[in-house]
Scaffold this motif. Structure first.
Motif: not given
Length: 84
Positions: A34-42
């Motif tokens: 699980i990773v935050p979506v905010s980690m991937f700006k696009d």
């Protein structure tokens, strides 16, 4: 399979709906990362409807229907290793 040293795992599927604000990456060995979506700006900037149009390439990479960028399992695993 993943080319990271000592890791023989690939991406099985992605999910953006089970955990709000998170991306679940299901791996071929049964683990879930699980990773935050905010980690991937696009990806974060994409409408949720567009996030569900993902593609897995060679078990190691993922991208989206309307995106030119390709992410790898190492992008996800590197974030996970830094956090733990």
């Amino acid at each position: 399979m993943c080319k990271m040293p000592n890791i023989n795992v690939g991406i099985k599927r992605l999910n953006f709906t089970e955990k709000r604000g998170k991306m679940a990456v299901y791996l071929t060995d049964g683990r879930e990362v699980i990773v935050p979506v905010s980690m991937f700006k696009d990806i974060s900037a994409m409408p949720i409807k567009e996030r569900n149009k993902w593609y897995i390439l060679d078990d190691q990479y993922f991208t989206f229907e309307n995106m030119g960028r390709v992410y790898s399992i190492t992008d996800v695993m590197n974030y996970n290793m830094v956090q733990h």
